[in-house]
Design an enzyme around this catalytic site. Structure first.
Site, PDB file in Angstrom:
ATOM      1  N   ILE B 168      27.756  31.571  45.640  1.00 30.75           N
ATOM      2  CA  ILE B 168      28.379  30.532  46.462  1.00 30.75           C
ATOM      3  C   ILE B 168      28.345  29.183  45.737  1.00 30.75           C
ATOM      4  O   ILE B 168      27.266  28.598  45.541  1.00 30.75           O
ATOM      5  CB  ILE B 168      27.691  30.444  47.848  1.00 30.75           C
ATOM      6  CG1 ILE B 168      27.654  31.829  48.505  1.00 30.75           C
ATOM      7  CG2 ILE B 168      28.410  29.416  48.724  1.00 30.75           C
ATOM      8  CD1 ILE B 168      29.004  32.543  48.598  1.00 30.75           C
ATOM      9  N   MET B 342      40.968  30.144  16.568  1.00 27.33           N
ATOM     10  CA  MET B 342      41.696  29.273  15.631  1.00 27.33           C
ATOM     11  C   MET B 342      40.873  28.071  15.192  1.00 27.33           C
ATOM     12  O   MET B 342      41.160  27.454  14.162  1.00 27.33           O
ATOM     13  CB  MET B 342      43.017  28.808  16.253  1.00 27.33           C
ATOM     14  CG  MET B 342      43.999  29.963  16.447  1.00 27.33           C
ATOM     15  SD  MET B 342      45.417  29.484  17.439  1.00 27.33           S
ATOM     16  CE  MET B 342      46.388  28.599  16.231  1.00 27.33           C
ATOM     17  N   LEU B 343      39.865  27.711  15.982  1.00 29.73           N
ATOM     18  CA  LEU B 343      39.006  26.589  15.602  1.00 29.73           C
ATOM     19  C   LEU B 343      37.899  27.020  14.640  1.00 29.73           C
ATOM     20  O   LEU B 343      37.075  26.206  14.228  1.00 29.73           O
ATOM     21  CB  LEU B 343      38.373  25.954  16.839  1.00 29.73           C
ATOM     22  CG  LEU B 343      39.322  25.286  17.846  1.00 29.73           C
ATOM     23  CD1 LEU B 343      38.552  24.826  19.060  1.00 29.73           C
ATOM     24  CD2 LEU B 343      40.051  24.109  17.213  1.00 29.73           C
ATOM     25  N   GLU B 368      37.927  34.123  43.540  1.00 36.65           N
ATOM     26  CA  GLU B 368      39.171  33.906  44.304  1.00 36.65           C
ATOM     27  C   GLU B 368      40.123  35.092  44.126  1.00 36.65           C
ATOM     28  O   GLU B 368      41.330  34.912  44.021  1.00 36.65           O
ATOM     29  CB  GLU B 368      39.859  32.618  43.845  1.00 36.65           C
ATOM     30  CG  GLU B 368      39.031  31.386  44.074  1.00 36.65           C
ATOM     31  CD  GLU B 368      39.116  30.901  45.508  1.00 36.65           C
ATOM     32  OE1 GLU B 368      39.941  31.427  46.272  1.00 36.65           O
ATOM     33  OE2 GLU B 368      38.328  30.019  45.848  1.00 36.65           O
ATOM     34  N   THR B 370      39.861  38.936  42.038  1.00 42.39           N
ATOM     35  CA  THR B 370      39.863  39.269  40.615  1.00 42.39           C
ATOM     36  C   THR B 370      41.301  39.511  40.163  1.00 42.39           C
ATOM     37  O   THR B 370      42.204  39.740  40.972  1.00 42.39           O
ATOM     38  CB  THR B 370      39.049  40.545  40.326  1.00 42.39           C
ATOM     39  OG1 THR B 370      39.746  41.651  40.908  1.00 42.39           O
ATOM     40  CG2 THR B 370      37.629  40.459  40.890  1.00 42.39           C
TER      41      THR B 370
END
Ligand SMILES: Cc1cc2nc3c(=O)[nH]c(=O)nc-3n(C[C@H](O)[C@H](O)[C@H](O)COP(=O)(O)OP(=O)(O)OC[C@H]3O[C@@H](n4cnc5c(N)ncnc54)[C@H](O)[C@@H]3O)c2cc1C
Lengths: 251, 389
Positions: B168, B342-343, B368, B370
């Site tokens: 919660i 990519m970093l 909210e 799946t």
């Protein structure tokens, strides 16, 4: 007290400006606009003066295109009461004196006693419209103000100069140009944005005076020369000092 | 850090009203200046910057679509979507904090509460003086909330609540909890202060996702509540699902904010990072990835915008929200994973935004509803055959 804050929209720094095909203006394609940094301070200061006096009316005034409504609504969301756009679709090429004349006529029509403006607009960097406006109106003028207090009929302003801090007393009406540090612009809250919808925003057609100075050509600043690595570690210190002293002449 | 630029490939900014753009820009500026500088440390410490609650309230992001008489700002749904987008550009934990307060606490009180409950709680929640949480999920009932065990039994004029809620958001820091419980007559919602005897909300620690968000259990042991704390208009599981529809709507927008944050960072990085004597962005493989990211973000923006317009016209259905939440979170998660790669090594550093978004979006993918549950909900809408039971 009726207070006018003079503001200008300037391009945001998000897009690198390019020179238009005519060679004397900035290509407006893809440009986004925002309120000039110092003008935001002017608006905040105007609202604070009104709040402190416990009454009055703050009008934000601009010479610009119809689209300036977005920037003016932002000012209304941050506490100004009314917006006025003096419509000038050629606003980007308008010179300082012509702009100041248009503003002066409207300031007179508003019956204002105090005008606040940014010390400089961050696009053209002229720092001229505020003082010109004061001259045209025949009002007191203090520029680059960092502290301001206003009472009925008069005020005290501090400005920073090379010589130190100067303190001025002046009688109203007056034009004040605002320096960084004078006031910290507030965030527009969502309730303010909703309230701004209901505030008046006037568009007034003007017939601007002809420019006395106009741009004939625009060039990008010269590209910066490439850097040079003098050496590495402590061995390079002597060479660095030599370069700073004899080439760059900064020490 | 470079100034944030959002992708607007299809000139969708033209489709927003002046007021909507002002709302967006106000929240964007606040997020850049006030939130981004703090988030790395809070994420690392596993704390939410509660010190910002008064500023968030002042900005007006708690329940902004609630009418002004109850402390809201009376904004439209597109504006609310843009608020979520900009907050989640900062961090999914920030958007979660605001989603829960607005969509999962203020909305049910406004929609199902008594006039007394509205007057008592809405202004306090709008002004951030009270924080709320929404307790639906249980250890053994997540995707199937109808299977909840938490129950409320009549005792004279009161109710006695027993049960356990899990995962919660905001639980531990809440002043008020919306608790859903089984009764003899079906599921009912209760709006209860968290200082009642028998109520506790221990924090769930050791999360590696949504670290800058408080997640808690709610433990209810013989909590006695007067009937005036029951939300009178709640009659079934439909009510909590209506709340989730509101929150998911915001998530569909929020995910695009996270994706845009990643895209902006990765685009800037690959243009500046020199490998083998030329920018990373000059090679075909990174360009293919950037092109895909930009396309997915643009499609997600269009989905969110159309959903928002339909919501403001009163034409939005829950099945539409299923599609938008499912798609936009999915693409955002993929973009974050690709961007992380990519970093290079910087992708795993909290000095960059991308890795944090990637971790966060794993939660957003699950909560909210799946991803797969939304898939089945769309399937049900299309075929009329429920495949989730
Ligand atoms: C950080 C965080 C914050 C949260 N905050 C809240 C909150 O504030 N309030 C609240 O009430 N809840 C909250 N949740 C809980 C969240 O909504 C649930 O975790 C979610 O609904 C999934 O339930 P579950 O974890 O029990 O997974 P399960 O339902 O057990 O699902 C496990 C897997 O099975 C799949 N699955 C489930 N049922 C089916 C089916 N019928 N057919 C095919 N596949 C299926 C799922 O897609 C998933 O992949 C939060 C969760 C997280 C991670």
């Amino acid at each position: 007290m009726k207070i006018v804050a003079c503001v200008k929209r300037v391009p945001t720094t998000e897009v690198q400006p390019t020179i238009a095909a005519d060679g004397k203006s900035v290509d407006a394609n893809g440009l986004q606009y925002m309120l000039s940094f110092y003008d935001e301070i002017a608006v905040e200061q105007a609202v604070q003066v009104k709040e402190k006096l416990g009454g009055g009316e703050v009008t934000v005034l601009t010479v610009g295109p119809k689209d300036s409504s977005k920037e003016l609504r932002e000012c209304l969301a941050k506490g100004a009461d009314k917006g006025v756009i003096l419509i000038d679709e050629n606003w980007t090429s308008r010179d300082c004196l012509s702009t100041a004349k248009a503003l002066a006529a409207q300031v007179t029509a508003e019956g204002a006693e105090l005008v606040l403006a940014g010390r400089v607009a961050t696009d053209r960097d002229n720092a001229a419209v505020g003082p010109m406006l004061a001259t045209l109106l025949g009002w007191a003028c203090v520029t680059d103000v960092i502290e301001l207090s206003i009472e009925a009929g008069k005020g005290v302003a501090k400005r920073e100069s090379d010589a130190g801090v100067e303190e001025y007393e002046f009688a109203l009406p007056a034009v004040i140009t605002c320096q960084k540090g004078l006031a910290e612009p507030r965030y527009a809250g969502l309730k303010g944005i909703m309230a701004a919808k209901k505030k008046p925003l006037e568009e007034i057609a003007i017939d601007p005076a002809a420019n006395q100075a106009s741009v004939v050509s625009l060039a990008e600043p010269p590209a910066r020369p490439a850097g040079r690595i003098i050496g590495e570690g402590t061995d390079a210190v002597a060479a660095l000092i030599d370069a700073l002293r004899n080439e760059a002449k900064v020490i | 850090m470079a100034e944030y630029r959002h992708l607007d490939y299809m000139l969708l900014d033209e489709k927003f009203s002046e007021e909507e753009l002002m709302v967006r820009d106000a929240v964007r500026t606040w997020t850049s200046e006030r939130f981004i500088p703090l988030i790395m440390d809070h994420f690392e410490a596993g704390t939410f910057p509660t010190e910002l609650t008064p500023e968030l309230a002042e900005l007006g992001v708690f329940g902004p679509t609630i009418p002004e008489e109850y402390g809201g700002a009376g904004l439209n749904s597109v504006s609310y979507g843009l608020i979520c987008q900009e907050l989640e550009r900062g961090d999914s934990g920030l958007r979660s904090f605001v989603s829960v307060q607005g969509s999962l606490v203020m909305y049910p009180i406004y929609a199902f509460g008594s006039e007394e409950q509205k007057r008592e709680w809405l202004p306090q929640l709008a002004s951030g003086k009270a924080i709320g949480c929404f307790g639906l999920t249980e250890p053994d009932a997540g995707s199937n909330p109808g299977g909840m065990l938490t129950n409320a039994k009549r005792d004279g004029g009161d109710w006695i609540l027993n049960g356990r809620k899990m995962w919660i958001t905001n639980g531990t820091i809440s002043d008020v909890a919306i608790v859903w419980a089984q009764t003899e007559d079906g599921i009912r919602g209760f709006c209860i202060p968290t200082n009642l005897p028998g109520f506790s909300a221990p924090e769930q620690k050791h999360k590696w996702s949504l670290r800058a968000s408080i997640t808690s259990e709610l433990v209810l042991e013989d909590v006695r509540v007067p009937d005036s704390m029951r939300m009178p208009e709640t009659t079934s599981l439909r009510n909590p699902l209506m709340c989730l529809t509101q929150a998911r709507y915001g998530i569909a927008w929020g995910a695009i904010g996270a994706a845009n944050s990643v895209f902006d960072e990765v685009l800037g990085y690959t243009k500046e990072r020199i490998v083998f004597d030329k920018p990373l962005a000059g090679y075909q493989i990174p360009q293919a990835k950037l092109a895909e990211m930009a396309t997915q973000i643009t499609m997600g923006q269009m989905l969110a915008l159309q959903l928002g317009r339909l919501k403001d016209e009163g034409k939005m259905t829950p099945a539409m929200v299923n599609m938008a939440k499912r798609n936009n979170v999915h693409v955002a998660l993929n973009i974050a994973r690709t961007g992380r790669d990519m970093l290079g090594a910087n992708g795993i550093s909290l000095e960059y935004q991308t890795g944090r978004h990637m971790c966060n979006l794993e939660s957003v993918y699950t909560y909210e509803g799946t991803h797969d549950i939304h898939t089945l909900a769309i399937g049900n809408e299309l075929t009329g055959i429920p495949a989730f039971r």
